[in-house]
Scaffold this motif. Sequence first.
Motif, PDB file in Angstrom:
ATOM      1  N   GLN A 107       0.846  -1.183   0.000  1.00  0.00           N
ATOM      2  CA  GLN A 107       0.000   0.000   0.000  1.00  0.00           C
ATOM      3  C   GLN A 107       0.886   1.240   0.000  1.00  0.00           C
ATOM      4  O   GLN A 107       1.979   1.228   0.558  1.00  0.00           O
ATOM      5  N   VAL A 108       0.390   2.324  -0.618  1.00  0.00           N
ATOM      6  CA  VAL A 108       1.207   3.529  -0.737  1.00  0.00           C
ATOM      7  C   VAL A 108       1.605   4.059   0.635  1.00  0.00           C
ATOM      8  O   VAL A 108       0.834   4.011   1.590  1.00  0.00           O
ATOM      9  N   HIS A 109       2.841   4.529   0.741  1.00  0.00           N
ATOM     10  CA  HIS A 109       3.310   5.174   1.964  1.00  0.00           C
ATOM     11  C   HIS A 109       2.599   6.513   2.135  1.00  0.00           C
ATOM     12  O   HIS A 109       2.431   7.259   1.184  1.00  0.00           O
ATOM     13  N   ARG A 110       2.222   6.817   3.346  1.00  0.00           N
ATOM     14  CA  ARG A 110       1.643   8.113   3.636  1.00  0.00           C
ATOM     15  C   ARG A 110       2.762   9.065   4.079  1.00  0.00           C
ATOM     16  O   ARG A 110       3.746   8.640   4.694  1.00  0.00           O
ATOM     17  N   TRP A 157      -3.452  13.940  -0.748  1.00  0.00           N
ATOM     18  CA  TRP A 157      -4.559  12.987  -0.680  1.00  0.00           C
ATOM     19  C   TRP A 157      -4.103  11.659  -1.235  1.00  0.00           C
ATOM     20  O   TRP A 157      -3.138  11.561  -1.994  1.00  0.00           O
ATOM     21  N   THR A 158      -4.808  10.617  -0.811  1.00  0.00           N
ATOM     22  CA  THR A 158      -4.583   9.280  -1.359  1.00  0.00           C
ATOM     23  C   THR A 158      -5.893   8.788  -1.954  1.00  0.00           C
ATOM     24  O   THR A 158      -6.972   8.992  -1.384  1.00  0.00           O
ATOM     25  N   VAL A 188      -2.970   5.950  -5.607  1.00  0.00           N
ATOM     26  CA  VAL A 188      -2.078   7.066  -5.883  1.00  0.00           C
ATOM     27  C   VAL A 188      -1.966   7.953  -4.648  1.00  0.00           C
ATOM     28  O   VAL A 188      -2.932   8.104  -3.883  1.00  0.00           O
ATOM     29  N   LEU A 189      -0.787   8.474  -4.434  1.00  0.00           N
ATOM     30  CA  LEU A 189      -0.548   9.532  -3.462  1.00  0.00           C
ATOM     31  C   LEU A 189      -0.227  10.797  -4.239  1.00  0.00           C
ATOM     32  O   LEU A 189       0.673  10.795  -5.080  1.00  0.00           O
ATOM     33  N   VAL A 190      -0.959  11.873  -3.981  1.00  0.00           N
ATOM     34  CA  VAL A 190      -0.694  13.171  -4.600  1.00  0.00           C
ATOM     35  C   VAL A 190      -0.333  14.127  -3.465  1.00  0.00           C
ATOM     36  O   VAL A 190      -1.161  14.402  -2.594  1.00  0.00           O
ATOM     37  N   LEU A 224      -6.241   9.093 -12.865  1.00  0.00           N
ATOM     38  CA  LEU A 224      -5.276   8.655 -11.858  1.00  0.00           C
ATOM     39  C   LEU A 224      -5.371   9.523 -10.596  1.00  0.00           C
ATOM     40  O   LEU A 224      -5.276   9.018  -9.490  1.00  0.00           O
ATOM     41  N   LEU A 225      -5.570  10.818 -10.784  1.00  0.00           N
ATOM     42  CA  LEU A 225      -5.553  11.738  -9.662  1.00  0.00           C
ATOM     43  C   LEU A 225      -6.806  11.621  -8.801  1.00  0.00           C
ATOM     44  O   LEU A 225      -6.721  11.593  -7.565  1.00  0.00           O
TER      45      LEU A 225
END
Length: 229
Positions: A107-110, A157-158, A188-190, A224-225
């Motif tokens: 899972q994406v890192h925060r 945001w994720t 995605v992490l933005v 994606l965003l």
Amino acid sequence: MTPSSSPLITRRSMVMGAALAGVGGVAMARQPRPESARIGKETLERLVPTRIGDWTFRDSSGLVLPPPDALSDALYSGIVTRTYVAPDRMPMMLLIAYSNVQDGMLQVHRPEFCYPAGGYRLSPTVVEAMPDGVGGIIPTNTFSADGVSRTEQVLYWTRVGAAFPTTWLGQRVAVLRANLNGVIPDGVLVRVSTLAPDMASARGDLTAFAAQLVRTAPPPARRLLVGTA
């Protein structure tokens, strides 16, 4: 074994075999499958605009990055890091980390994990609703990160599938729900950040840049965003 018992055992074996095959077929049918086509780093780089509202791309250095470990290498399909500048506006640092596959293991890192690893002290994270520039609202997280030589104001945001989790637990729940519906979601992490002493002075430019990012992105990048074109 008597001759009369052999047909019974054979029938029983056939019934059990058919039952096991049926269970296996159901399991295969319900096995989660990737939700979206794979996107590589080069494609991701091309999708992100070089001009975002008043801001234009300057370079790709100076950002706080996820720690360079084996997990990060396995997790992200692509990471875009850029700095944008504009007349009379704060410079903006943009990080987009995309993963084709979000499951229970990856899972994406925060950012609350990445910044302390770089020696920053963080303020409490605040959840804020942000207009996304195309008529929607994104739940975002904001915090201040104090380092040895600079202070950053961070908005991010994720997105996991169709969900926008604001906590690590929410992120895991979003993955689990998608898996139960038979899909492995993308994620995605933005992250948008700028150098400023406090969030009050930076919030206006952070939210304006983030909304312009979504608005000016081509449809594949917007999906994606924020999960919709």
